[in-house]
Design an enzyme around this catalytic site. Sequence first.
Site, mmCIF file in Angstrom:
data_model
loop_
_atom_site.group_PDB
_atom_site.id
_atom_site.type_symbol
_atom_site.label_atom_id
_atom_site.label_comp_id
_atom_site.label_asym_id
_atom_site.label_seq_id
_atom_site.Cartn_x
_atom_site.Cartn_y
_atom_site.Cartn_z
ATOM 1 N N ARG A 177 0.845 -1.200 0.000
ATOM 2 C CA ARG A 177 0.000 0.000 0.000
ATOM 3 C C ARG A 177 0.876 1.244 0.000
ATOM 4 O O ARG A 177 0.965 1.949 0.997
ATOM 5 C CB ARG A 177 -0.926 -0.047 1.182
ATOM 6 C CG ARG A 177 -1.740 -1.290 1.115
ATOM 7 C CD ARG A 177 -2.889 -1.270 2.014
ATOM 8 N NE ARG A 177 -3.957 -1.971 1.341
ATOM 9 C CZ ARG A 177 -5.187 -2.027 1.771
ATOM 10 N NH1 ARG A 177 -5.524 -1.402 2.839
ATOM 11 N NH2 ARG A 177 -6.088 -2.682 1.104
ATOM 12 N N SER B 209 -8.220 -2.330 -4.125
ATOM 13 C CA SER B 209 -8.854 -1.015 -4.012
ATOM 14 C C SER B 209 -9.900 -0.814 -5.097
ATOM 15 O O SER B 209 -11.012 -0.371 -4.807
ATOM 16 C CB SER B 209 -7.814 0.100 -4.157
ATOM 17 O OG SER B 209 -6.995 0.139 -3.056
ATOM 18 N N TYR C 272 -3.624 -1.060 7.116
ATOM 19 C CA TYR C 272 -4.686 -1.964 7.541
ATOM 20 C C TYR C 272 -4.987 -1.784 9.025
ATOM 21 O O TYR C 272 -4.169 -1.238 9.767
ATOM 22 C CB TYR C 272 -4.258 -3.421 7.312
ATOM 23 C CG TYR C 272 -4.272 -3.848 5.879
ATOM 24 C CD1 TYR C 272 -5.474 -4.089 5.225
ATOM 25 C CD2 TYR C 272 -3.084 -4.033 5.174
ATOM 26 C CE1 TYR C 272 -5.498 -4.502 3.903
ATOM 27 C CE2 TYR C 272 -3.096 -4.449 3.851
ATOM 28 C CZ TYR C 272 -4.312 -4.683 3.225
ATOM 29 O OH TYR C 272 -4.333 -5.096 1.926
ATOM 30 N N GLN D 14 -0.769 2.423 -6.217
ATOM 31 C CA GLN D 14 -2.222 2.662 -6.196
ATOM 32 C C GLN D 14 -2.907 2.300 -7.513
ATOM 33 O O GLN D 14 -3.981 1.700 -7.517
ATOM 34 C CB GLN D 14 -2.520 4.115 -5.851
ATOM 35 C CG GLN D 14 -2.776 4.300 -4.375
ATOM 36 C CD GLN D 14 -2.885 5.751 -3.965
ATOM 37 O OE1 GLN D 14 -2.970 6.640 -4.809
ATOM 38 N NE2 GLN D 14 -2.866 5.977 -2.675
ATOM 39 N N ASP E 209 -3.599 -1.494 -7.927
ATOM 40 C CA ASP E 209 -4.175 -2.209 -6.792
ATOM 41 C C ASP E 209 -5.605 -2.678 -7.055
ATOM 42 O O ASP E 209 -6.561 -1.899 -6.962
ATOM 43 C CB ASP E 209 -4.118 -1.276 -5.575
ATOM 44 C CG ASP E 209 -4.518 -1.980 -4.299
ATOM 45 O OD1 ASP E 209 -4.848 -3.181 -4.364
ATOM 46 O OD2 ASP E 209 -4.517 -1.334 -3.244
HETATM 47 P P1 NAD Z 1 -9.895 -3.372 4.558
HETATM 48 O O1 NAD Z 1 -10.787 -3.843 3.459
HETATM 49 O O2 NAD Z 1 -8.822 -4.271 5.047
HETATM 50 O O3 NAD Z 1 -10.846 -3.016 5.814
HETATM 51 C C1 NAD Z 1 -11.943 -2.144 5.688
HETATM 52 C C2 NAD Z 1 -11.974 -1.168 6.829
HETATM 53 O O4 NAD Z 1 -12.405 -1.834 8.019
HETATM 54 C C3 NAD Z 1 -10.640 -0.516 7.158
HETATM 55 O O5 NAD Z 1 -10.763 0.877 7.043
HETATM 56 C C4 NAD Z 1 -10.376 -0.954 8.600
HETATM 57 O O6 NAD Z 1 -9.714 0.046 9.355
HETATM 58 C C5 NAD Z 1 -11.782 -1.199 9.098
HETATM 59 N N1 NAD Z 1 -11.861 -2.029 10.321
HETATM 60 C C6 NAD Z 1 -11.176 -3.156 10.639
HETATM 61 N N2 NAD Z 1 -11.541 -3.597 11.855
HETATM 62 C C7 NAD Z 1 -12.493 -2.741 12.320
HETATM 63 C C8 NAD Z 1 -13.266 -2.671 13.517
HETATM 64 N N3 NAD Z 1 -13.124 -3.568 14.500
HETATM 65 N N4 NAD Z 1 -14.136 -1.651 13.650
HETATM 66 C C9 NAD Z 1 -14.287 -0.736 12.667
HETATM 67 N N5 NAD Z 1 -13.594 -0.734 11.521
HETATM 68 C C10 NAD Z 1 -12.701 -1.733 11.345
HETATM 69 O O7 NAD Z 1 -9.222 -1.981 4.247
HETATM 70 P P2 NAD Z 1 -9.097 -1.163 2.885
HETATM 71 O O8 NAD Z 1 -10.387 -0.509 2.605
HETATM 72 O O9 NAD Z 1 -8.561 -2.035 1.815
HETATM 73 O O10 NAD Z 1 -7.994 -0.053 3.173
HETATM 74 C C11 NAD Z 1 -7.640 0.476 4.395
HETATM 75 C C12 NAD Z 1 -6.708 1.689 4.168
HETATM 76 O O11 NAD Z 1 -5.618 1.415 3.296
HETATM 77 C C13 NAD Z 1 -7.443 2.858 3.551
HETATM 78 O O12 NAD Z 1 -7.080 3.998 4.275
HETATM 79 C C14 NAD Z 1 -6.915 2.956 2.162
HETATM 80 O O13 NAD Z 1 -6.925 4.266 1.641
HETATM 81 C C15 NAD Z 1 -5.514 2.439 2.324
HETATM 82 N N6 NAD Z 1 -5.032 1.892 1.024
HETATM 83 C C16 NAD Z 1 -3.904 2.442 0.470
HETATM 84 C C17 NAD Z 1 -3.453 1.947 -0.753
HETATM 85 C C18 NAD Z 1 -2.211 2.531 -1.397
HETATM 86 O O14 NAD Z 1 -1.719 3.514 -0.911
HETATM 87 N N7 NAD Z 1 -1.710 1.946 -2.475
HETATM 88 C C19 NAD Z 1 -4.126 0.911 -1.382
HETATM 89 C C20 NAD Z 1 -5.261 0.364 -0.767
HETATM 90 C C21 NAD Z 1 -5.709 0.879 0.443
#
Ligand code: NAD
Length: 365
Positions: free
Chosen positions: A120, A131, A226, A125, A128
Amino acid sequence: MKIGIPLETRPGETRVASIPEVVKRLVSQGLEVMVEAGAGERAGYPDAEYVAAGAQITDRAGALDVDLLLKVRRAEPAEVEAMRPGGVYVGLIESCGEDPVIAAMLAKGMRVLALERMPRISRAQAMDVLSSQANIAGYRAVIEAAARYGRFFPMMMTAAGSAKPARVVVLGAGVAGLQAIATARRLGAEVLAYDVRPETREQILSLGAKPIDLDLGESGAGEGGYARELSDEAKARQQAALAEVLLKAHVIITTAQIPCRPAPVLVSEAVVERMRPGSVIVDLAAASGGNCPLTIADEIVERHGVTLVGITNFPALVPADASSFYARNILNLLEIMVERVETGLELKDLTADEITAAMLIQARS
Ligand code: NAD
């Protein structure tokens, strides 16, 4: 160098790993593209469009026996048998621990690039798929909820009476959750959202939703963007504190996941029992156990008057755009994997770039 795009055979899968527009780019770069007959049909991309883009339509064996195999869903054992020894697999692997399918690919001298392991970092990005597909899932989950909710999402004032806006609560404000918030807002709902990572607060506010603030006594931020699993105490505190807000929700979209761990339970049966009849819960964590214990993966059920949607593959319900985003992610990845040499195209050293190095699964020596 031959690229293969087989038909995805997983039940309910409608996506395809590449689309004609992207195939055209690959062919213009000197790659030979083999597409299994009918591979793009369910996503709205007929064989004729791949042919016009310069691909060859082939049978299953022809699309699997290639140097670079592009897949959406994890390979089946029978597919591995038909794969080219020494070839490269690019796709989702959908597993965390020991895996016989991956072991079989490695035994053939193949290199496996697991798209789930994309780091990440900002440079990755555009490559990915987690995403791009989560974004689609977040959108489509809200569409599903709106269609199943027996009332309006927006406030309505008409000569026949008025309706209050739906109150939507989004749990987990990652990629899918933020898109769910944006979609529910566009439909006119009042939206509240919660995530265990504190940095999401600003993002929730910027989309016009109200953040739910809970004091759990510990941070849920984990590594690489994460979340991490909370302690049992914090989990209990979280469930109890969330219950008050959830009881007032008409629609709940839950997206909370932790890689390779069971999804956290955020919506208890006691909450579902007390929700207004006709409410809808869409559980995007259904594949990893669900954020609600009443969710059944791949089913839509009614419990205590509440509809629980356990669809596990929302991107497959938006197949044309989901495949298009997927294909573009892979195209961007191939740009850092393949290089032009005097004799034609060659695969770069996959351990040399931090992105491919992180994704690469190698045989244990
Ligand atoms: P994910 O699908 O793993 O999880 C979804 C969401 O659930 C996350 O935001 C996580 O914090 C939340 N979560 C987990 N346990 C929880 C709980 N007990 N209560 C409430 N919420 C909970 O995550 P995702 O959507 O793939 O991505 C998370 C972060 O990573 C985002 O901020 C995203 O912008 C970032 N990201 C960055 C890149 C990159 O820079 N290349 C790529 C993908 C994602």
